[in-house]
Design a protein around this motif. Structure first.
Motif, PDB file in Angstrom:
ATOM      1  N   ALA A   1     -44.012   0.895   0.633  1.00  0.00           N
ATOM      2  CA  ALA A   1     -43.020   1.345   1.642  1.00  0.00           C
ATOM      3  C   ALA A   1     -42.900   2.938   1.757  1.00  0.00           C
ATOM      4  O   ALA A   1     -42.851   3.509   2.682  1.00  0.00           O
ATOM      5  N   GLU A   2     -43.091   3.559   0.636  1.00  0.00           N
ATOM      6  CA  GLU A   2     -43.275   5.143   0.838  1.00  0.00           C
ATOM      7  C   GLU A   2     -44.330   5.531   1.548  1.00  0.00           C
ATOM      8  O   GLU A   2     -44.213   6.552   2.388  1.00  0.00           O
ATOM      9  N   HIS A   3     -45.749   4.863   1.567  1.00  0.00           N
ATOM     10  CA  HIS A   3     -46.600   5.448   2.356  1.00  0.00           C
ATOM     11  C   HIS A   3     -46.283   5.082   3.828  1.00  0.00           C
ATOM     12  O   HIS A   3     -46.549   5.805   4.792  1.00  0.00           O
ATOM     13  N   THR A   4     -45.588   3.998   4.149  1.00  0.00           N
ATOM     14  CA  THR A   4     -45.393   3.389   5.417  1.00  0.00           C
ATOM     15  C   THR A   4     -44.522   4.464   6.082  1.00  0.00           C
ATOM     16  O   THR A   4     -44.644   5.039   7.105  1.00  0.00           O
ATOM     17  N   ALA A   5     -43.433   4.929   5.210  1.00  0.00           N
ATOM     18  CA  ALA A   5     -42.499   5.696   5.745  1.00  0.00           C
ATOM     19  C   ALA A   5     -42.939   7.100   5.949  1.00  0.00           C
ATOM     20  O   ALA A   5     -42.829   7.622   6.638  1.00  0.00           O
ATOM     21  N   PHE A   6     -43.980   7.556   5.161  1.00  0.00           N
ATOM     22  CA  PHE A   6     -44.574   9.002   5.306  1.00  0.00           C
ATOM     23  C   PHE A   6     -45.468   8.923   6.745  1.00  0.00           C
ATOM     24  O   PHE A   6     -45.437   9.855   7.263  1.00  0.00           O
ATOM     25  N   VAL A   7     -46.152   7.741   6.759  1.00  0.00           N
ATOM     26  CA  VAL A   7     -46.701   7.704   8.101  1.00  0.00           C
ATOM     27  C   VAL A   7     -45.940   7.941   9.388  1.00  0.00           C
ATOM     28  O   VAL A   7     -46.511   8.564  10.275  1.00  0.00           O
ATOM     29  N   LYS A   8     -45.064   7.202   9.145  1.00  0.00           N
ATOM     30  CA  LYS A   8     -44.057   6.988  10.316  1.00  0.00           C
ATOM     31  C   LYS A   8     -43.540   8.493  10.636  1.00  0.00           C
ATOM     32  O   LYS A   8     -43.286   8.844  11.573  1.00  0.00           O
ATOM     33  N   GLN A   9     -43.046   9.199   9.591  1.00  0.00           N
ATOM     34  CA  GLN A   9     -42.722  10.460   9.519  1.00  0.00           C
ATOM     35  C   GLN A   9     -43.675  11.479  10.193  1.00  0.00           C
ATOM     36  O   GLN A   9     -43.120  12.367  11.117  1.00  0.00           O
ATOM     37  N   VAL A  10     -45.027  11.443   9.769  1.00  0.00           N
ATOM     38  CA  VAL A  10     -46.049  12.005  10.449  1.00  0.00           C
ATOM     39  C   VAL A  10     -46.022  11.706  11.750  1.00  0.00           C
ATOM     40  O   VAL A  10     -46.425  12.851  12.704  1.00  0.00           O
ATOM     41  N   GLU A  11     -46.108  10.482  12.099  1.00  0.00           N
ATOM     42  CA  GLU A  11     -46.254  10.058  13.540  1.00  0.00           C
ATOM     43  C   GLU A  11     -45.225  10.585  14.331  1.00  0.00           C
ATOM     44  O   GLU A  11     -45.322  11.118  15.443  1.00  0.00           O
ATOM     45  N   ASP A  12     -43.789  10.613  13.841  1.00  0.00           N
ATOM     46  CA  ASP A  12     -42.756  11.121  14.501  1.00  0.00           C
ATOM     47  C   ASP A  12     -42.778  12.586  14.922  1.00  0.00           C
ATOM     48  O   ASP A  12     -42.435  13.036  15.843  1.00  0.00           O
ATOM     49  N   ALA A  13     -43.089  13.070  13.609  1.00  0.00           N
ATOM     50  CA  ALA A  13     -43.258  14.563  13.844  1.00  0.00           C
ATOM     51  C   ALA A  13     -44.575  15.119  14.974  1.00  0.00           C
ATOM     52  O   ALA A  13     -44.305  15.968  15.692  1.00  0.00           O
ATOM     53  N   ALA A  14     -45.469  14.225  15.040  1.00  0.00           N
ATOM     54  CA  ALA A  14     -46.568  14.503  16.281  1.00  0.00           C
ATOM     55  C   ALA A  14     -45.869  14.298  17.505  1.00  0.00           C
ATOM     56  O   ALA A  14     -46.428  14.956  18.557  1.00  0.00           O
ATOM     57  N   ASP A  15     -45.150  13.211  17.642  1.00  0.00           N
ATOM     58  CA  ASP A  15     -44.605  12.771  19.009  1.00  0.00           C
ATOM     59  C   ASP A  15     -43.695  13.744  19.465  1.00  0.00           C
ATOM     60  O   ASP A  15     -43.550  13.917  20.699  1.00  0.00           O
ATOM     61  N   SER A  16     -42.924  14.403  18.445  1.00  0.00           N
ATOM     62  CA  SER A  16     -41.850  15.191  19.143  1.00  0.00           C
ATOM     63  C   SER A  16     -42.317  16.552  19.453  1.00  0.00           C
ATOM     64  O   SER A  16     -41.916  17.544  19.894  1.00  0.00           O
ATOM     65  N   LYS A  17     -43.842  16.973  19.239  1.00  0.00           N
ATOM     66  CA  LYS A  17     -44.307  18.141  19.610  1.00  0.00           C
ATOM     67  C   LYS A  17     -44.621  18.366  21.234  1.00  0.00           C
ATOM     68  O   LYS A  17     -45.047  17.300  21.821  1.00  0.00           O
TER      69      LYS A  17
END
Length: 249
Positions: free
Chosen positions: A233-249
């Motif tokens: 769950a932590e890994h999934t949340a971290f990956v999603k956080q990274v992806e969301d950060a990348a999409d927001s750029k």
């Protein structure tokens, strides 16, 4: 001896028994020393039991067999009182339990059959009652604190007046009632179970959990499963956080 014991109860009866047993052993020992030559020659040549053995047999048949249930129940009652926080005479308990072993000429048969079996049954019932109350009232960390404390008390109890041979079976009974029976409910408590402890990084509580559950068969398996779920769950949340950060750029 038995009539005087029959008139007394509980701790007073145990004290009377220990005193009478000590006097009886002294009397038999004195008689043996006085009659040593008789025991050495006449009795040995006729293959008769030694005087000390006869004396022990008499006490066992006339006193021990009549009083063993009453004595057993009185000792277990004292142990349960100590479990509840009352101070008891540990030396008295040890002296009585020594009698259970001495009466069988240092073998453990009488102790195991006439006392230990009942102690284990009583211990299981005692901790079953405790655990059924704690699991409803306490958080997982609080429950584990109590379980660890009571297990340490049982180890201390063995070191003071129970034979070392009783320790594995006694602790197994306590661990089963406190940990095995309620493992799932304890580990899965919604706001304080293993998931919550991992989420909140409660290192001390997690260490205690590992110590306790490593004592029981397969005790670490459910903790391992929960840990794997947490990491995923932590890994999934971290990956999603990274992806969301990348999409927001």
């Amino acid at each position: 001896v038995w009539p005087s014991l029959r008139e007394k109860h509980d701790e007073f009866m145990l004290r009377e028994l220990v005193e009478r047993w000590g006097n009886y052993k002294f009397m038999v020992g004195t008689f043996y020393r006085v009659s040593h030559s008789l025991d050495l020659y006449f009795i040995a040549r006729r293959s008769l039991p030694h005087l000390t053995e006869v004396g022990l047999t008499c006490f066992r048949e006339l006193v021990y067999q009549e009083s063993k249930v009453k004595v057993r129940d009185a000792v277990i009652s004292l142990i349960d009182q100590e479990r509840e926080g009352k101070q008891i005479d540990r030396a008295l308990v040890k002296n009585v339990l020594d009698l259970f072993m001495e009466i069988c000429m240092e073998q453990m048969d009488y102790y195991k059959n006439d006392f230990e079996a009942a102690l284990l049954k009583d211990s299981a019932a005692y901790y079953s009652r405790k655990a059924s109350k704690w699991i409803l009232e306490d958080s997982c960390p609080d429950y584990m604190l109590k379980a660890e404390e009571y297990l340490q008390r049982e180890e201390d109890r063995v070191s003071h007046y129970l034979p070392p041979s009783s320790e594995p079976m006694l602790l197994e009974k306590v661990q089963h009632e406190l940990l095995s029976v309620y493992a799932s409910q304890l580990l899965e408590k919604e706001h304080s179970g293993c998931h919550a402890l991992l989420r909140d990084d409660r290192v001390e509580d997690l260490s205690r959990m590992f110590r306790l559950f490593s004592k029981i068969p397969n005790g670490l398996d459910p903790i391992t499963n929960i840990f794997e779920q947490h990491v995923t769950a932590e890994h999934t949340a971290f990956v999603k956080q990274v992806e969301d950060a990348a999409d927001s750029k």
